[in-house]
Design an enzyme around this catalytic site. Structure first.
Site, PDB file in Angstrom:
ATOM      1  N   SER A   1       0.845  -1.196   0.000  1.00 37.09           N
ATOM      2  CA  SER A   1       0.000   0.000   0.000  1.00 37.09           C
ATOM      3  C   SER A   1       0.878   1.243   0.000  1.00 37.09           C
ATOM      4  O   SER A   1       2.068   1.182  -0.339  1.00 37.09           O
ATOM      5  CB  SER A   1      -0.945  -0.015   1.213  1.00 37.09           C
ATOM      6  OG  SER A   1      -0.205  -0.061   2.411  1.00 37.09           O
TER       7      SER A   1
ATOM      8  N   GLY B   1       2.274   3.186   2.320  1.00 40.17           N
ATOM      9  CA  GLY B   1       3.474   3.214   3.144  1.00 40.17           C
ATOM     10  C   GLY B   1       4.602   2.410   2.540  1.00 40.17           C
ATOM     11  O   GLY B   1       5.757   2.872   2.458  1.00 40.17           O
ATOM     12  N   GLU B   2       4.300   1.200   2.082  1.00 41.84           N
ATOM     13  CA  GLU B   2       5.323   0.353   1.466  1.00 41.84           C
ATOM     14  C   GLU B   2       5.799   0.927   0.126  1.00 41.84           C
ATOM     15  O   GLU B   2       6.946   0.727  -0.272  1.00 41.84           O
ATOM     16  CB  GLU B   2       4.779  -1.058   1.263  1.00 41.84           C
ATOM     17  CG  GLU B   2       4.548  -1.838   2.543  1.00 41.84           C
ATOM     18  CD  GLU B   2       3.209  -1.547   3.198  1.00 41.84           C
ATOM     19  OE1 GLU B   2       2.923  -2.123   4.252  1.00 41.84           O
ATOM     20  OE2 GLU B   2       2.437  -0.731   2.636  1.00 41.84           O
ATOM     21  N   ALA B   3       4.889   1.635  -0.571  1.00 40.35           N
ATOM     22  CA  ALA B   3       5.278   2.246  -1.845  1.00 40.35           C
ATOM     23  C   ALA B   3       6.379   3.286  -1.633  1.00 40.35           C
ATOM     24  O   ALA B   3       7.302   3.403  -2.448  1.00 40.35           O
ATOM     25  CB  ALA B   3       4.057   2.888  -2.515  1.00 40.35           C
TER      26      ALA B   3
ATOM     27  N   ALA C   1       9.529   1.399  -1.266  1.00 36.55           N
ATOM     28  CA  ALA C   1      10.008   0.980  -2.585  1.00 36.55           C
ATOM     29  C   ALA C   1      10.738   2.127  -3.280  1.00 36.55           C
ATOM     30  O   ALA C   1      11.773   1.927  -3.934  1.00 36.55           O
ATOM     31  CB  ALA C   1       8.837   0.492  -3.437  1.00 36.55           C
TER      32      ALA C   1
END
Length: 428
Positions: A55, A57-59, A62
């Site tokens: 989602s 936050g993880e994007a 990345a």
């Protein structure tokens, strides 16, 4: 576990997905990117690396890894980055635009993460044919993992966290998950590493700095002149922010707001619900406490002392922290795991959090011990801490300086992940 049993399990898993897809199409959140999730609109271009970021936050994590991928390689790299949510997709599109324009040797293609039907995943992996797959945080998708194994794709799970509850779930069928598990796991703490090791084998697990510190490295308060809320909040006001408060703490937070306004009636309070579709619940809770409020979307001009602003617009929490003199960070007065209190800290505000902040335990207990954040046992103690902060404000520049020093000692997570990805690629 024998291959026949794994194949039978995945076959049954595929049947469940086939039955579920017509129902999932009714979910309005999944309609966005439906053709990509199902591959009905085609497949993405082949890539050397596939990065999955669940989602928003993880994007952002990345994005940090992509920045570090520029340096270890001399040849052009094609990278597929996927996500499950609209917010994540929009973030990945911005990252792709920035990095593709930089001519750094990376070609980034954003895409929605396909549904985990084994048939869909086999088609996806078989076409993309990545040499390495990077999973950020902890997502164990059997269809995806199995397809990667079938096509010889090395799998890295990085910035990994695993709660005792999640460990218990995986322990219901440990052999299955170990068979499909990643080739390497980089956990954000020794405790998380031990839990991963219990399932996937301790020889596969390393401990790394959390990439979230890398993301915060350049964070800092914006100048008052550039702050978009400068025409809403007077610069010299006693402005207090309640950030990312959750519906499960409605009673506690509204009681806290009432106490603050009673003891400091000239305060301007900005109350930011974590989920805007719960604004109506906050209206009622504030009304029940006899608190007069105004919606941010309906406020005009600069707020007057004694105003409570119920924030019903997106994207203004960070600039609000930049003008606040004190801040309470929600999700922490009920056992919800807490919200990000590094944000107000890097804006120069000493944050107050309740006792429930286990989702941010990666920050380290030292942040409390060093006085960079204040932990309150309950709402009454949180009120005392807010009043103390208002009465004895620290220089914003000093708070930022101490916060940056704390973060600086914990950098390097994105670079460590990029190095491991490089090692995977260079083994071919």
């Amino acid at each position: 576990m024998g291959k026949a049993l794994i194949d039978a399990t995945l076959s049954a898993y595929g049947v469940v997905w086939k039955a579920a897809l017509p129902l999932l199409k009714l979910n309005h959140r999944l309609k966005e990117g439906w053709d990509q999730r199902t591959l009905n609109g085609g497949v993405p271009a082949p890539a050397h690396i596939w990065i999955q970021a669940a989602s928003g936050g993880e994007a952002y994590l990345a994005w940090e890894v992509l920045k570090e991928l520029r340096s270890p390689f001399t040849h052009s790299l094609r990278v597929l980055v996927t996500t499950n949510t609209l917010q994540g997709y929009e973030t990945l599109c911005r990252a792709a635009q920035e990095i593709n324009a930089s001519q750094s040797g990376l070609a980034i293609q954003p895409w929605y993460f396909p549904f985990d039907s084994p048939a869909i995943m086999r088609r996806m992996v078989g076409h993309v044919r990545p040499q390495a797959a990077l999973i950020l945080e902890t997502e164990i998708w059997p269809g995806f993992l199995n397809a990667c194994k079938e096509y010889g794709v090395r799998i890295l799970l990085a910035n990994g966290r695993m709660s005792p509850k999640s460990l218990g779930g995986y322990m219901a069928w440990p052999t299955f998950f170990r068979t499909l598990g990643p080739d390497r796991i980089m956990a954000v703490s020794q405790e998380d590493g031990r839990r991963f090791g219990t399932i996937f084998g301790r020889d596969k697990v390393w401990v790394m700095p959390n990439i979230k510190f890398d993301r915060m490295a350049e964070a800092g308060p914006m100048s008052n002149e550039k702050n978009p809320l400068r025409d809403v909040i007077p610069v010299d006001a006693d402005f207090v922010v309640f950030g990312s408060v959750r519906k499960q703490e409605l009673a506690a937070v509204s009681h806290l707001a009432a106490g603050l306004m009673r003891q400091r009636p000239t305060t301007i309070l900005g109350l930011f619900p974590r989920h805007l579709h719960h604004v109506s619940l906050w209206k009622k809770a504030l009304n029940d406490k006899g608190i007069h409020w105004v919606l941010r979307s309906e406020s005009e001009g600069k707020a007057r002392p004694g105003t409570v602003i119920l924030w019903d617009t997106f994207g203004e929490l960070f600039p609000a922290y930049g003008l606040a003199k004190a801040a309470f960070v929600g999700g922490s007065l009920a056992p919800l795991g807490g919200q990000n209190f590094l944000e107000p800290l890097t804006c120069g505000v000493t944050p107050v959090t309740g006792p429930h902040w286990k989702n941010f335990a990666w920050v380290g207990r030292e942040i409390i011990e060093n006085g960079l954040a204040l932990e309150a046992a309950d709402g009454a103690e949180a009120l005392d801490s807010l009043i103390t902060t208002l009465d004895n404000p620290l220089m914003r520049t000093e708070v930022v300086k101490r916060a940056k020093a704390y973060i600086h000692d914990r950098l390097g997570g994105a670079a460590a992940v990029a190095k491991q990805v490089a090692d995977f690629l260079n083994k071919d």
